[in-house]
Design a protein around this motif. Structure first.
Motif, PDB file in Angstrom:
ATOM      1  N   GLY A 180      -7.356  14.380  -3.220  1.00 27.76           N
ATOM      2  CA  GLY A 180      -7.961  13.411  -2.304  1.00 27.76           C
ATOM      3  C   GLY A 180      -6.978  12.484  -1.626  1.00 27.76           C
ATOM      4  N   LEU A 181      -5.718  12.554  -1.982  1.00 26.41           N
ATOM      5  CA  LEU A 181      -4.678  11.744  -1.338  1.00 26.41           C
ATOM      6  C   LEU A 181      -3.958  12.627  -0.321  1.00 26.41           C
ATOM      7  N   VAL A 182      -4.062  12.265   0.977  1.00 20.31           N
ATOM      8  CA  VAL A 182      -3.589  13.116   2.066  1.00 20.31           C
ATOM      9  C   VAL A 182      -2.424  12.434   2.770  1.00 20.31           C
ATOM     10  N   ASP A 183      -1.299  13.104   2.834  1.00 21.69           N
ATOM     11  CA  ASP A 183      -0.135  12.582   3.542  1.00 21.69           C
ATOM     12  C   ASP A 183      -0.222  12.920   5.024  1.00 21.69           C
ATOM     13  N   GLN A 218     -11.506   1.331  -7.537  1.00 15.42           N
ATOM     14  CA  GLN A 218     -12.052   2.358  -8.425  1.00 15.42           C
ATOM     15  C   GLN A 218     -11.450   3.719  -8.106  1.00 15.42           C
ATOM     16  N   TRP A 219     -11.219   3.959  -6.829  1.00 10.65           N
ATOM     17  CA  TRP A 219     -10.647   5.252  -6.439  1.00 10.65           C
ATOM     18  C   TRP A 219      -9.272   5.440  -7.060  1.00 10.65           C
ATOM     19  N   TRP A 220      -8.432   4.393  -6.986  1.00 11.87           N
ATOM     20  CA  TRP A 220      -7.098   4.486  -7.566  1.00 11.87           C
ATOM     21  C   TRP A 220      -7.163   4.662  -9.087  1.00 11.87           C
ATOM     22  N   SER A 221      -8.113   3.991  -9.717  1.00  9.42           N
ATOM     23  CA  SER A 221      -8.263   4.142 -11.164  1.00  9.42           C
ATOM     24  C   SER A 221      -8.590   5.583 -11.522  1.00  9.42           C
ATOM     25  N   GLY A 292      -8.244   4.012   3.299  1.00  9.82           N
ATOM     26  CA  GLY A 292      -9.393   4.646   2.671  1.00  9.82           C
ATOM     27  C   GLY A 292     -10.402   5.115   3.703  1.00  9.82           C
ATOM     28  N   VAL A 293     -10.942   6.313   3.492  1.00  6.13           N
ATOM     29  CA  VAL A 293     -11.927   6.900   4.405  1.00  6.13           C
ATOM     30  C   VAL A 293     -13.102   7.404   3.574  1.00  6.13           C
ATOM     31  N   ARG A 294     -14.294   6.898   3.862  1.00  5.66           N
ATOM     32  CA  ARG A 294     -15.501   7.362   3.157  1.00  5.66           C
ATOM     33  C   ARG A 294     -16.215   8.383   4.031  1.00  5.66           C
ATOM     34  N   ILE A 310     -11.639   9.827   0.530  1.00  5.52           N
ATOM     35  CA  ILE A 310     -10.275  10.319   0.540  1.00  5.52           C
ATOM     36  C   ILE A 310      -9.380   9.168   0.993  1.00  5.52           C
ATOM     37  N   VAL A 311      -8.118   9.277   0.698  1.00  8.78           N
ATOM     38  CA  VAL A 311      -7.160   8.240   1.088  1.00  8.78           C
ATOM     39  C   VAL A 311      -6.049   8.884   1.919  1.00  8.78           C
TER      40      VAL A 311
END
Length: 324
Positions: A180-183, A218-221, A292-294, A310-311
């Motif tokens: 979920g982490l996009v460069d 929460q996403w990072w956790s 952050g993108v919901r 996703i981030v």
């Protein structure tokens, strides 16, 4: 002797007895006819009026019609009434699931009710379950039979089982980038293919949408926990080579462009999956940040939506210059 045979013999004997009044029947035949008539009178209740089970045992279900969405369970109350006005009875409880789809399960908390007093009612519970694969075509009926213990006296009641429509879109972002982490580099466009599924039991139409997500605590956790369990660490999530977090964007900045190339999924079948493309454009000269993108998927028929985050990691540009 069968009931029909007894009736035939008694009719013949009655005719002979009428003749006897005129002296045309022997003493032996007269005796046999009297015996047949006595036998007939003792059997008449069995021949003409068999015991009605509904008169001996009273049953009710609350509710009698169960409507469940897949993956849901509920309780039904079975009430057993002892209609016998003079005797206490024990009752056996059986559930007939013949012809009922295997997605349904009906279980008893009691297989027997003991010592139900005359004219009293005893309640017990049936547990009804529909597993997650229940389809609208799985509507059915189960038969609940209650009988006196040690007797053939019984009665039954029908439990109606219906499957409710389930509207359930699903969006899986775990395979995007690094869980979920996009460069994305400044001044570039990235297309991401995402699987979208209809986990409901009816056909549906989905609408797709995008919003910024400023709160990523929460996403990072969750992401860090997944990294630890997976035994790997992400790269590209910092601009200075350390593990510090770059500045967090509070909303999608001017010049960014994030959208679904096709934001409508029409008539997606139950239990099917399609792929849709999310396009992300980061303007040139954008400073390193996490955005952050919901992502939303909404069911138009079920009037509900689900979302996943996703981030976007705006990576640092390293520009090298050489002096002559």
């Amino acid at each position: 002797m069968a009931g029909a045979d007894v009736l035939t013999a008694s009719t013949e004997c009655a005719a002979k007895l009428r003749k006897h009044a005129k002296g045309s029947i022997s003493k032996y035949n007269r005796s046999m006819c009297l015996v047949s008539l006595i036998l007939l009178s003792s059997m008449m209740p069995l021949i003409i009026s068999p015991v009605s089970a509904s008169d001996s045992i009273g049953l009710s279900l609350s509710p009698q019609h169960v409507i469940l969405a897949p993956g849901i369970s509920t309780n039904v109350t079975l009430s057993v009434h002892n209609n016998d006005s003079s005797m206490t009875h024990d009752f056996d409880i059986d559930v007939d699931m013949s012809g009922v789809p295997s997605t349904w399960n009906v279980s008893r908390t009691d297989t027997q009710l003991n010592s139900v007093l005359p004219t009293f009612t005893r309640d017990t519970t049936l547990i009804i379950r529909l597993d997650g694969t229940g389809q609208l075509s799985h509507n059915s009926e189960a038969t609940i039979t209650v009988s006196w213990v040690g007797s053939d006296i019984s009665t039954n009641i029908t439990l109606f089982l219906s499957v409710a429509p389930l509207y359930l879109p699903s969006l899986n972002t775990s395979g995007v980038g690094n869980q979920g982490l996009v460069d994305v580099s400044p001044g570039t466009t990235v297309d991401i293919d995402l699987p979208i599924s209809n986990l409901g039991n009816v056909d549906d139409t989905f609408l797709l949408d995008v919003e910024d997500e400023p709160d990523l605590t929460q996403w990072w956790s969750n992401w860090s926990a997944n990294q630890s369990s997976g035994g790997n660490n992400s790269s590209g999530n910092s601009s200075n080579g350390s593990n510090s977090t770059p500045s967090m964007a509070r909303s999608i900045p001017s010049g960014w462009n994030i959208y679904w190339i096709n934001d409508v999924i029409s008539n997606i079948s139950s239990s099917s999956t399609v792929t849709r493309t999310l396009r992300i454009t980061v303007p040139a000269n954008e400073t390193p940040a996490y955005q952050g993108v919901r992502l939303y998927v909404a069911s138009t028929n079920g009037n509900l939506s689900i979302s996943s985050v996703i981030v976007v990691n705006v990576t640092a540009e390293h520009i090298l210059t050489f002096d002559d």
